[in-house]
Design an enzyme around this catalytic site. Structure first.
Site, PDB file in Angstrom:
ATOM      1  N   ARG A 168       0.898  -0.792  -0.419  1.00 62.85           N
ATOM      2  CA  ARG A 168      -0.165   0.338  -0.293  1.00 62.85           C
ATOM      3  C   ARG A 168       0.894   1.392   0.092  1.00 62.85           C
ATOM      4  O   ARG A 168       1.434   1.519   1.206  1.00 62.85           O
ATOM      5  CB  ARG A 168      -0.830   0.022   1.011  1.00 62.85           C
ATOM      6  CG  ARG A 168      -1.918   1.359   0.856  1.00 62.85           C
ATOM      7  CD  ARG A 168      -2.945   1.385   2.060  1.00 62.85           C
ATOM      8  NE  ARG A 168      -2.876   1.565   4.070  1.00 62.85           N
ATOM      9  CZ  ARG A 168      -3.463   1.322   4.653  1.00 62.85           C
ATOM     10  NH1 ARG A 168      -4.713   1.732   4.444  1.00 62.85           N
ATOM     11  NH2 ARG A 168      -3.566   1.127   5.721  1.00 62.85           N
ATOM     12  N   ASP A 203      -3.064   3.688  14.149  1.00 62.54           N
ATOM     13  CA  ASP A 203      -2.635   4.204  13.727  1.00 62.54           C
ATOM     14  C   ASP A 203      -3.386   5.078  13.305  1.00 62.54           C
ATOM     15  O   ASP A 203      -4.350   6.196  13.969  1.00 62.54           O
ATOM     16  CB  ASP A 203      -3.170   3.024  12.635  1.00 62.54           C
ATOM     17  CG  ASP A 203      -4.362   2.554  11.774  1.00 62.54           C
ATOM     18  OD1 ASP A 203      -5.254   3.614  11.431  1.00 62.54           O
ATOM     19  OD2 ASP A 203      -4.063   1.742  10.982  1.00 62.54           O
TER      20      ASP A 203
HETATM   21  C1  LIG Z   1      -6.480   1.295   9.629  1.00 60.03           C
HETATM   22  C2  LIG Z   1      -5.737   1.072   8.611  1.00 60.03           C
HETATM   23  O1  LIG Z   1      -5.187   1.275   7.400  1.00 60.03           O
HETATM   24  S1  LIG Z   1      -5.355  -0.709   9.608  1.00 60.03           S
HETATM   25  C3  LIG Z   1      -3.748  -0.495   8.977  1.00 60.03           C
HETATM   26  C4  LIG Z   1      -2.909   0.368   8.891  1.00 60.03           C
HETATM   27  N1  LIG Z   1      -2.665  -0.733  10.635  1.00 60.03           N
HETATM   28  C5  LIG Z   1      -1.675  -1.711  10.626  1.00 60.03           C
HETATM   29  O2  LIG Z   1      -1.076  -2.633   9.745  1.00 60.03           O
HETATM   30  C6  LIG Z   1      -1.534  -2.502  12.272  1.00 60.03           C
HETATM   31  C7  LIG Z   1      -0.897  -3.368  12.410  1.00 60.03           C
HETATM   32  N2  LIG Z   1      -0.342  -3.730  13.419  1.00 60.03           N
HETATM   33  C8  LIG Z   1       0.644  -3.454  14.562  1.00 60.03           C
HETATM   34  O3  LIG Z   1       1.042  -2.348  13.628  1.00 60.03           O
HETATM   35  C9  LIG Z   1       0.469  -4.119  15.782  1.00 60.03           C
HETATM   36  O4  LIG Z   1       0.000  -5.177  15.367  1.00 60.03           O
HETATM   37  C10 LIG Z   1       0.527  -2.864  16.661  1.00 60.03           C
HETATM   38  C11 LIG Z   1       1.694  -1.589  16.819  1.00 60.03           C
HETATM   39  C12 LIG Z   1      -0.729  -2.603  17.231  1.00 60.03           C
HETATM   40  C13 LIG Z   1       0.899  -4.035  18.052  1.00 60.03           C
HETATM   41  O5  LIG Z   1       2.217  -4.676  17.941  1.00 60.03           O
HETATM   42  P1  LIG Z   1       3.537  -5.400  19.081  1.00 60.03           P
HETATM   43  O6  LIG Z   1       2.379  -3.968  20.480  1.00 60.03           O
HETATM   44  O7  LIG Z   1       4.567  -5.577  18.405  1.00 60.03           O
HETATM   45  O8  LIG Z   1       2.465  -6.209  19.381  1.00 60.03           O
HETATM   46  P2  LIG Z   1       3.429  -7.891  20.660  1.00 60.03           P
HETATM   47  O9  LIG Z   1       4.239  -7.346  21.078  1.00 60.03           O
HETATM   48  O10 LIG Z   1       1.080  -8.270  21.180  1.00 60.03           O
HETATM   49  O11 LIG Z   1       3.326  -8.428  19.088  1.00 60.03           O
HETATM   50  C14 LIG Z   1       4.451  -9.780  19.431  1.00 60.03           C
HETATM   51  C15 LIG Z   1       4.822 -10.264  18.174  1.00 60.03           C
HETATM   52  O12 LIG Z   1       3.464 -10.183  17.087  1.00 60.03           O
HETATM   53  C16 LIG Z   1       4.434  -9.043  16.055  1.00 60.03           C
HETATM   54  N3  LIG Z   1       3.199  -8.989  15.882  1.00 60.03           N
HETATM   55  C17 LIG Z   1       1.853  -7.527  15.758  1.00 60.03           C
HETATM   56  N4  LIG Z   1       1.687  -6.974  14.869  1.00 60.03           N
HETATM   57  C18 LIG Z   1       1.977  -8.336  13.747  1.00 60.03           C
HETATM   58  C19 LIG Z   1       2.077  -7.094  12.007  1.00 60.03           C
HETATM   59  N5  LIG Z   1       0.882  -6.764  11.827  1.00 60.03           N
HETATM   60  N6  LIG Z   1       2.792  -8.077  11.623  1.00 60.03           N
HETATM   61  C20 LIG Z   1       3.198  -8.925  11.905  1.00 60.03           C
HETATM   62  N7  LIG Z   1       4.096  -9.056  13.097  1.00 60.03           N
HETATM   63  C21 LIG Z   1       2.704  -8.277  13.874  1.00 60.03           C
HETATM   64  C22 LIG Z   1       5.491  -8.284  17.009  1.00 60.03           C
HETATM   65  O13 LIG Z   1       6.476  -8.242  15.697  1.00 60.03           O
HETATM   66  C23 LIG Z   1       5.887  -9.559  17.281  1.00 60.03           C
HETATM   67  O14 LIG Z   1       6.818 -10.413  17.271  1.00 60.03           O
HETATM   68  P3  LIG Z   1       7.919 -11.254  18.152  1.00 60.03           P
HETATM   69  O15 LIG Z   1       7.426 -11.846  19.020  1.00 60.03           O
HETATM   70  O16 LIG Z   1       8.883 -12.038  16.515  1.00 60.03           O
HETATM   71  O17 LIG Z   1       8.986 -10.229  18.414  1.00 60.03           O
HETATM   72  O1  LIG Z   2      -6.023   1.541   5.882  1.00 65.49           O
HETATM   73  C1  LIG Z   2      -7.537   0.935   6.574  1.00 65.49           C
HETATM   74  C2  LIG Z   2      -8.703   2.148   7.163  1.00 65.49           C
HETATM   75  O2  LIG Z   2      -9.872   1.183   7.913  1.00 65.49           O
HETATM   76  O3  LIG Z   2      -8.429   3.033   7.271  1.00 65.49           O
HETATM   77 MG   LIG Z   3      -6.905   4.133   6.185  1.00 67.23          MG
END
Ligand SMILES: CC(=O)SCCNC(=O)CCNC(=O)[C@H](O)C(C)(C)COP(=O)(O)OP(=O)(O)OC[C@H]1O[C@@H](n2cnc3c(N)ncnc32)[C@H](O)[C@@H]1OP(=O)(O)O
Ligand SMILES: O=CC(=O)O
Ligand SMILES: [Mg+2]
Length: 569
Positions: free
Chosen positions: A184, A470
């Site tokens: 994206r 986010d």
């Molecule tokens: C509105 C929108 O646009 S939604 C789409 C955009 N937003 C996103 O993509 C958010 C994605 N998610 C994240 O960034 C994360 O999950 C967070 C920041 C919310 C939480 O992250 P953390 O605090 O690191 O979570 P946590 O400590 O429980 O993580 C545990 C493990 O999962 C992994 N992990 C957590 N979320 C993700 C993810 N989305 N993708 C890959 N790995 C992940 C961490 O890297 C960690 O790995 P490790 O055990 O090997 O060290």
């Molecule tokens: O990108 C996704 C959203 O919900 O905003």
């Molecule tokens: Mg969005």
């Protein structure tokens, strides 16, 4: 003088300073820090490709942004968004998008996350069908994050990516089976202030798309796309003219690469209110390159407030009350499903904001339950797949979708939702219901400030109060505060008759800063960027005219030019 090996073998070196700089084509100037790894991405040929895109499309993009402004003026003068009579023939016509490639027929669970090295590996290994690698809502677009993101994606597509977590002495590598990669890029509105083309900052999304496409199309098609690809998610569009630009960008890229038209595929996020009235038109423009639409529910809520910023009769209740059960949100999801399936492509669901709660099993189960309910609603409505914010949620979401999808990889042919053809303009903009409370105001403020503080220090998605936050979710907090202050709303959920004033908000912001300091600890608070974040966030909440985007203002604080080590114009 820094040694050649630090900068990569072929780096040109300044005779005057001995510093390496990027080898750029005519008219391109790189003002970001020099790094040998980045130089492998910012090659002369790749930059030539990006500059070509910029030159060909910059006037179209400027025009599209002008049209956004015009539409805003219409809404600000009391107009309502609606279906365009001029494109009725597109909505009513019988046409189909190109068939979905088999490589991405099954998208029942997609994980999303920023283009950070360890997260990319974890996401690709997560068991999800797709990984949406994000340069947008979940990434703070610093030069370092963007360029490292490009390096990481190239290694991921090549299959060579690895990461050594030194603290845990753990090495991360790709499994044999991985999720399919979608990327994206940023939205049209964001500039890339570290790359100048013909004296102007480049368009952020053309940099993200162009560099990624240039370096990865061949390996992607070989390793991931079964002859198709690369695949993209396209954010924050407001009108089909913006989709048309993307379609032309794709065609130009395909021509450059010598690959068939229709190789590149993209899912468009319907995440602005005006775009919900343009779904057919957007698919039509991208019909050779489309793999569906997605309910970007968080930006959609933000856009509802933005679109109706001059409509005091359409104020939001507390943020926690604006979910998919609101009539306007359900109508949007239903119409999106009907539109996509009628045109033969995926109708993707959105992101539940809950994440696992490690230290509280009961709360964790409750959060998982909310996610399951949300996903069950999505699959029963006819969504072909959905988003997960965290790998810990994937098994539960996968189970819900698998148990309710039958044996087919998607519901495109089986769930038509003809009933949704009756959804009206009024259904799509119906006022959300619910109360407003002081805690709603406080939570918006606490979350908004902490999110901006994280963003300024390079982190674009964070866990706050057991939810994923986010740029999209933070925007809701900002514009909701702005709206409540502007219209002096009564906090009717508290039954105290308190009205939101500038003065009340000032006090709340101060008190919430004190609470944040207590929660994160004095040391972290002092070292962090909370004071700057509070300034940015409160200024925007109090602004007489609503800023279009939180991140546009904040972006100026993360731009770092390195004139001595960058390229020469
Ligand atoms: C509105 C929108 O646009 S939604 C789409 C955009 N937003 C996103 O993509 C958010 C994605 N998610 C994240 O960034 C994360 O999950 C967070 C920041 C919310 C939480 O992250 P953390 O605090 O690191 O979570 P946590 O400590 O429980 O993580 C545990 C493990 O999962 C992994 N992990 C957590 N979320 C993700 C993810 N989305 N993708 C890959 N790995 C992940 C961490 O890297 C960690 O790995 P490790 O055990 O090997 O060290
Ligand atoms: O990108 C996704 C959203 O919900 O905003
Ligand atoms: Mg969005």
């Amino acid at each position: 003088m820094v040694g050649m090996e630090t900068y990569g073998y072929n780096a040109p070196m300044s005779k005057k300073t001995g510093a390496a700089y990027y080898d750029v084509p005519e008219g391109v100037d790189i003002r970001g820090r020099y790094d040998g790894e980045f130089a492998k991405i910012l090659t002369r040929d790749a930059l030539q490709f990006v500059a070509g895109l910029q030159r060909e499309f910059r006037n179209h993009i400027k025009y599209a942004m002008e049209c956004r402004k015009e539409a805003k003026q219409r809404y600000n003068s009391g107009g309502l968004p609606g279906f365009d009579p001029a494109t009725k023939y597109v909505r009513e016509g019988e046409w189909m998008c190109a068939p979905v490639p088999s490589a991405v027929a099954d998208r029942r669970v997609e994980i999303t996350g920023p283009v950070e090295r360890k997260m990319i590996i974890n996401a690709l290994n997560s068991g999800a069908k797709v990984f949406m690698a994000d340069f947008e809502d979940s990434l703070s677009p610093s030069w370092e994050n963007l360029m490292r993101g490009q390096v990481n994606l190239k290694d991921a597509v090549d299959g060579t990516i690895s990461f050594h977590d030194q603290a845990r002495n753990r090495v991360y590598k790709l499994n044999d089976q991985t999720a399919k990669l979608f990327v994206r890029p940023r939205g049209w509105h964001l500039p890339e202030a570290h790359i100048f083309i013909d004296g102007e900052p480049a368009t952020g999304c053309l940099v993200d798309f162009g560099l990624y496409f240039y370096h990865n199309y061949a390996a992607f098609r070989r390793n991931q796309g079964e002859g198709y690809g690369p695949f993209f998610y396209l954010p924050k569009m407001e009108n089909s003219r913006e989709a048309k630009i993307w379609n032309n960008v794709f065609e130009r890229a395909e021509k450059m690469a010598g690959i068939e038209k229709g190789s590149i595929r993209a899912t468009v996020l319907i995440e602005t209110l005006p775009a919900v009235f343009q779904m057919d038109e957007i698919l039509y423009e991208l019909r050779d390159h489309s793999v569906g639409l997605n309910c970007g529910r968080w930006d959609y809520i933000f856009s509802y407030v933005k679109t109706f910023q001059s409509h005091p009769d359409r104020l939001l209740p507390d943020r926690v009350l604006v979910g998919m059960n609101q009539h306007f949100m359900r109508s949007y999801s239903d119409l999106l499903i009907r539109t996509c399936h009628r045109r033969g492509v995926h109708a993707m669901g959105g992101m539940a904001a809950q994440i696992p709660i490690r230290d509280d099993p009961k709360a964790n189960e409750a959060a998982l339950d909310l996610v399951r309910k949300d996903k069950l609603r999505e699959v029963m409505a006819g969504h072909d797949g959905t988003w997960a914010a965290h790998p810990g949620l994937i098994p539960a979401i996968m189970e819900v979708f698998t148990n309710n999808m039958g044996n087919s990889p998607n519901l495109i042919k089986t769930v038509k939702r003809e009933d949704a053809a009756n959804i009206t303009e009024e259904d799509l903009i119906q006022r959300p219901r619910g109360v407003r409370t002081m805690e709603g105001l406080r939570l918006n403020t606490r979350v908004g400030i902490q999110y901006v503080a994280a963003w300024l220090t390079g982190t674009g998605s964070v866990p706050l109060y057991n939810l994923m936050e986010d740029a999209a979710t933070a925007e809701i907090s900002r514009v909701q505060n702005w709206q409540w202050i502007k219209y002096g709303v009564e906090l009717d959920g508290d039954q105290l008759g308190v009205k939101v004033t500038r003065c009340l908000f000032g006090r709340v912001a101060e008190e919430e800063m004190a609470r944040i300091e207590k929660e994160v600890g004095r040391e972290k608070f002092k070292k962090g960027m909370y004071a700057e974040a509070s300034k940015i966030f409160t200024r925007q909440c109090l602004a007489p005219i609503l800023d279009d985007f939180l991140t546009l203002d904040a972006y100026n604080r993360i731009v770092i030019h390195h004139p001595k080590t960058s390229s020469k114009l």
